[in-house]
Design an enzyme around this catalytic site. Structure first.
Site, mmCIF file in Angstrom:
data_model
loop_
_atom_site.group_PDB
_atom_site.id
_atom_site.type_symbol
_atom_site.label_atom_id
_atom_site.label_comp_id
_atom_site.label_asym_id
_atom_site.label_seq_id
_atom_site.Cartn_x
_atom_site.Cartn_y
_atom_site.Cartn_z
ATOM 1 N N ARG A 36 -3.805 22.030 3.421
ATOM 2 C CA ARG A 36 -3.434 21.891 2.009
ATOM 3 C C ARG A 36 -4.628 21.978 1.081
ATOM 4 O O ARG A 36 -4.491 21.787 -0.107
ATOM 5 C CB ARG A 36 -2.690 20.580 1.785
ATOM 6 C CG ARG A 36 -1.189 20.620 2.048
ATOM 7 C CD ARG A 36 -0.823 20.734 3.518
ATOM 8 N NE ARG A 36 0.596 20.870 3.744
ATOM 9 C CZ ARG A 36 1.340 20.012 4.462
ATOM 10 N NH1 ARG A 36 0.787 18.969 5.042
ATOM 11 N NH2 ARG A 36 2.623 20.214 4.628
ATOM 12 N N GLY A 57 1.030 13.807 12.394
ATOM 13 C CA GLY A 57 1.388 13.629 13.805
ATOM 14 C C GLY A 57 2.508 12.647 14.061
ATOM 15 O O GLY A 57 2.742 12.267 15.209
ATOM 16 N N GLY A 58 3.220 12.234 13.013
ATOM 17 C CA GLY A 58 4.309 11.277 13.206
ATOM 18 C C GLY A 58 5.348 11.760 14.194
ATOM 19 O O GLY A 58 5.970 10.967 14.900
ATOM 20 N N TRP A 67 0.180 13.026 5.383
ATOM 21 C CA TRP A 67 0.177 14.483 5.419
ATOM 22 C C TRP A 67 -0.585 15.087 4.252
ATOM 23 O O TRP A 67 -1.062 16.212 4.336
ATOM 24 C CB TRP A 67 1.612 15.016 5.353
ATOM 25 C CG TRP A 67 2.486 14.694 6.512
ATOM 26 C CD1 TRP A 67 3.320 13.618 6.653
ATOM 27 C CD2 TRP A 67 2.652 15.457 7.711
ATOM 28 N NE1 TRP A 67 3.977 13.686 7.852
ATOM 29 C CE2 TRP A 67 3.591 14.801 8.520
ATOM 30 C CE3 TRP A 67 2.089 16.664 8.163
ATOM 31 C CZ2 TRP A 67 3.985 15.284 9.765
ATOM 32 C CZ3 TRP A 67 2.475 17.146 9.399
ATOM 33 C CH2 TRP A 67 3.421 16.456 10.182
ATOM 34 N N ASP A 79 14.309 11.163 8.211
ATOM 35 C CA ASP A 79 13.117 12.018 8.169
ATOM 36 C C ASP A 79 12.745 12.361 6.730
ATOM 37 O O ASP A 79 12.232 13.436 6.445
ATOM 38 C CB ASP A 79 13.299 13.300 9.000
ATOM 39 C CG ASP A 79 11.997 14.109 9.105
ATOM 40 O OD1 ASP A 79 10.910 13.497 8.989
ATOM 41 O OD2 ASP A 79 12.069 15.333 9.270
ATOM 42 N N ASP A 118 10.175 11.795 4.813
ATOM 43 C CA ASP A 118 8.787 11.420 4.537
ATOM 44 C C ASP A 118 8.617 11.258 3.030
ATOM 45 O O ASP A 118 9.293 11.917 2.266
ATOM 46 C CB ASP A 118 7.835 12.555 4.933
ATOM 47 C CG ASP A 118 7.707 12.744 6.424
ATOM 48 O OD1 ASP A 118 6.675 12.368 6.947
ATOM 49 O OD2 ASP A 118 8.634 13.296 7.032
ATOM 50 N N ARG A 139 11.297 12.541 -1.834
ATOM 51 C CA ARG A 139 12.071 13.377 -0.916
ATOM 52 C C ARG A 139 13.504 12.862 -0.806
ATOM 53 O O ARG A 139 14.421 13.617 -0.512
ATOM 54 C CB ARG A 139 11.365 13.358 0.447
ATOM 55 C CG ARG A 139 11.873 14.397 1.421
ATOM 56 C CD ARG A 139 10.766 14.804 2.357
ATOM 57 N NE ARG A 139 11.228 15.261 3.650
ATOM 58 C CZ ARG A 139 10.433 15.695 4.612
ATOM 59 N NH1 ARG A 139 9.116 15.737 4.420
ATOM 60 N NH2 ARG A 139 10.913 16.090 5.773
ATOM 61 N N TRP A 158 10.080 26.317 -2.797
ATOM 62 C CA TRP A 158 9.057 25.752 -1.911
ATOM 63 C C TRP A 158 7.642 25.858 -2.490
ATOM 64 O O TRP A 158 6.671 25.809 -1.740
ATOM 65 C CB TRP A 158 9.085 26.476 -0.562
ATOM 66 C CG TRP A 158 10.109 25.960 0.387
ATOM 67 C CD1 TRP A 158 11.313 26.512 0.682
ATOM 68 C CD2 TRP A 158 10.037 24.776 1.202
ATOM 69 N NE1 TRP A 158 11.980 25.769 1.626
ATOM 70 C CE2 TRP A 158 11.212 24.700 1.953
ATOM 71 C CE3 TRP A 158 9.072 23.765 1.351
ATOM 72 C CZ2 TRP A 158 11.473 23.660 2.856
ATOM 73 C CZ3 TRP A 158 9.318 22.739 2.254
ATOM 74 C CH2 TRP A 158 10.510 22.697 2.979
#
Lengths: 145, 573
Positions: B135, B195-196, B245, B305, B307, B332, B477
């Site tokens: 990112r 890495g969750g 992240w 999920d 996040d 989210r 996106w």
């Protein structure tokens, strides 16, 4: 051999492989030295058992009693192909969703992988699934140049 | 005359002298100081979102609604890399830095596009990551900082691209990796871990910017004896997730950084009873010490999920006749949150749905804690359907805030839902461990919907939607840029377009079809008096996977081409 979990290090038998999948991940063991080749995840293999009649002729040539063995490392980016698409009975890569048809030399059915999974010829020796030759292609994923 | 000379001398001492566009090629480089990061010059884009507050705002006003139609490409550069390019160009006095998937950093002359250097990280042969992206990079002093996929903090010489030092952050074999841009403040470089999905325990760690020596490390899942540890059952905290992240935002006055955290591991809440702090939260960490100074959890015992990795924007706003030092987060989970920040805590102010969400029964008006519809909670052995899907109302692409207008621009996705049923998976280090395999994650869309992706504009004072641009044939996106010229720039659609909107009305004023789909946020800078708009086009990762699913449902074209290209535009004279 079972690569991890409760049965880690135990021999995988035909009875451990459900007919029609899903796959069982495995590490190979050198039958002479009993060394389990688990030093790198690149050694991971998928074992799947089918009715031999469901395999293409080309695939059946390298199978043993309907059991096929493929590298479990995706040819896209090297992720383990550890999942199973139960509807189509395809191998499924968790990272970018490539699907491989295990009945047809792991042909790419869907997703970004550039080539099929290398197949590992196997045979039954005294009832034990045994490697019968080298991989049919290079093991591992692509990397940017 | 004397005053002019004195000012020039002072500017030289402070490292503020403007260098010509070919500065780096000539051996010069403007060191990045704390002062410059706190008050970035309009002509530069020193941080991924342009400032510490995460606004995605350029004060430059040369490109306006009146002349944006004349925006044309000035130069382009192919990165030679495929997959999802999610990083903005970073520009420091005529030198541009771009990071690509697989941890490559490229330096270019920002005005001409001339290639200066490239750093290629040699990733280990057995390395793999679900999201192979980056990112962004961070600048500080004369260095470029990269959080590598294989979990090293790498300091590069900004002039040459040579490695000055590198420090291992974690062992990638256990599922840790890094995708975020580092955050640098007051001599410390801060990074967080992904890495969750492999059952890691998230953390933020700071290193000395000069030496690379570790300074502090704060886990986003508290250990025994730490506040919040009692929100976990048994040993579930050890692999509790709460990945970091994305890069944190920063309030220099409070000395606090704000980080978004991922969902818990495994995904199904009934496998880890409790609220599970600090998953799906914003946490405030003292930049100097790493001490936790506050938190706000969006979903307790998270199970969808969802996040919440995008850090909140640091924005002051008006409410009930007073100015609130606030945080703004389009979550989210589909709600737009206004929070209050202080040195001691994060307070709840309001939560307003911005897309259709059917999980929350209500949100407590004092605490912000949601009450759930029980039938919408997926559990182990129990399927539940819920909206929006796991990709949420807004995933990681960042919203932008225009301070001249008091307006927030959200890249939103609506009219999509998901369904899941959990199972108990045996934990194996470095292996997928969410409680559901990807082929079993359900995704659905409302086939009668008139749109899916959106750009929404919200006036923060009063929390009112000003306009919404709808995409009937694409999700949204792209991170967003807004400018002092009254424009909004973003890509994000599967048709490869880069667009400019009138920030006041939402009207599309300009669009240009690029090589690939754009999922990186744009940036703006100026060199020698010309304002440039820049973006990297390179589709991949989640947008590509989701596009594949939707192509099966709605017949959208599945093959959005991949491959990264840096684009730079200016108004033609």
């Amino acid at each position: 051999m079972f690569p991890f979990g409760d049965r880690e290090g135990q021999l995988i038998t035909l009875e451990d492989l459900p007919l029609g999948g899903p796959q069982q991940l495995a590490y190979p063991m050198d039958p002479r030295t009993k060394t389990v080749r688990n030093g790198s995840t690149l050694n991971l293999i998928s074992l799947i058992r089918f009715d031999p009649a469901q395999l293409t002729e080309e695939t059946r040539e390298l199978a043993a009693r309907g059991v096929v063995a493929y590298s479990a490392i995706c040819t896209h980016q090297g992720c383990p192909v550890s999942m199973w698409e139960a509807h189509a009975k395809n191998l499924f890569c968790a990272c970018h969703a490539t699907q491989f048809d295990p009945r047809d030399r792991a042909r790419v059915v869907d997703g970004p992988a550039p080539r099929r999974l290398p197949m590992l010829p196997i045979k039954l020796v005294d009832g034990v699934l045994t490697v019968a030759g080298g991989f049919t292609g290079r093991v591992g994923g692509e990397r940017p140049s | 005359m004397k005053t002019t000379r004195t000012l020039l001398a002072l500017a030289a001492v402070l490292g503020l002298v403007m260098l010509p566009a070919t500065a780096l090629a000539q051996g010069g480089y403007s060191p990045v100081t704390d002062q410059r990061l706190v008050k970035p010059e309009p002509e530069n884009w020193l941080q991924i979102r342009g400032n510490y507050q995460g606004w995605g705002y350029s004060p430059l006003g040369q490109v306006t609604p009146a002349n944006v139609k004349k925006l044309t490409p000035v130069w382009a550069f192919s990165t030679g890399v495929d997959s999802g390019h999610e990083a903005p160009p970073i520009v420091n006095n005529g030198v541009m830095f771009v990071v690509t998937p697989y941890s490559q950093v490229i330096a270019l002359d920002a005005k001409s596009g001339k290639f200066l250097w490239r750093y290629k990280r040699e990733l280990p042969e057995d390395f793999k990551a679900l999201h192979n992206t980056s990112r962004g990079i961070a600048l500080y002093g004369d260095k470029v900082y990269l959080a590598s996929l294989d979990c090293f903090l790498v300091a590069l010489d900004a002039k040459t691209g040579k490695v000055a030092w590198q420090k291992k952050v974690e062992d990638y074999h256990t599922g840790y990796y890094m995708t975020l841009a580092p955050l640098v403040a007051k001599g410390k470089v801060m990074v967080g871990v992904s890495g969750g999905e492999f059952g890691v325990r998230g953390f933020v760690q700071a290193f000395d910017a000069q030496s690379g020596e570790p300074a502090w490390k704060t886990y986003t899942v508290p250990g025994p004896g730490e506040p919040g540890h009692d929100t976990w059952s048994g040993d579930t905290w050890k692999r509790g997730g709460a990945s970091v992240w994305l890069t944190g935002t920063y309030d220099p006055d409070l000395g606090l950084t704000y980080w978004g955290t991922g969902n818990a591991s495994p995904w199904f809440g009934d496998q880890r009873a409790g609220d599970n702090l600090y998953t799906a939260s914003t946490v405030a960490l003292d930049a100097a010490t790493g001490a936790l100074k506050g938190h706000f959890q969006y979903q307790w015992n998270e199970s969808w999920d969802w996040d919440e990795p995008d850090a909140p924007l640091v924005v002051d706003y008006q409410k009930d006749g007073r100015t609130i030092k606030g945080l703004v987060h389009p979550a989210r989970n589909g709600y737009l949150y206004l929070l209050e920040r202080s040195r001691e805590r994060i307070g709840f102010v309001s939560a307003t749905p911005y897309v259709k969400q059917n999980v929350f029964r209500s949100v407590d008006s004092k605490t912000g804690r949601p009450d759930y519809h029980a039938e919408r909670i997926p559990k182990t052995g129990k399927r539940a359907d819920f909206c929006p899907s796991l990709w949420g109302g807004k995933d990681w692409p960042s919203a932008a805030y225009n301070p001249k207008m008091g307006r927030l621009f959200i890249p939103a996705n609506d009219n999509h839902c998901g369904f899941m049923e959990g199972k108990v998976q045996q934990y194996v280090a470095g292996q997928w461990w969410t409680g559901v395999d990807i082929p079993d994650i359900g995704f659905a869309v409302d086939k009668s919907a008139k749109y899916f992706g959106q750009i929404q504009a919200w006036d923060i004072n009063g929390v009112k939607r000003a306009w919404s641009h709808q995409f009937p044939d694409s999700m949204s996106w792209g991170g967003v840029l807004t400018t002092g010229g009254g424009l909004v720039f973003t890509g994000g659609t599967n048709d490869r377009y880069f667009r400019a909107f009138d920030a006041s009305t939402g009207k599309v004023l300009w669009q240009f079809r690029t090589n690939s789909g754009i999922i990186a946020p744009p940036a703006s800078f100026s060199v020698d008096g010309t304002q440039y708009i820049s973006v990297v086009s390179g589709w991949g990762v989640d947008p590509a996977f989701q596009q594949g699913l939707i192509s099966n449902l709605l017949g959208w074209e599945k093959d959005v081409p991949q491959g990264g290209v840096v684009w730079v535009f200016a108004v033609s004279q």
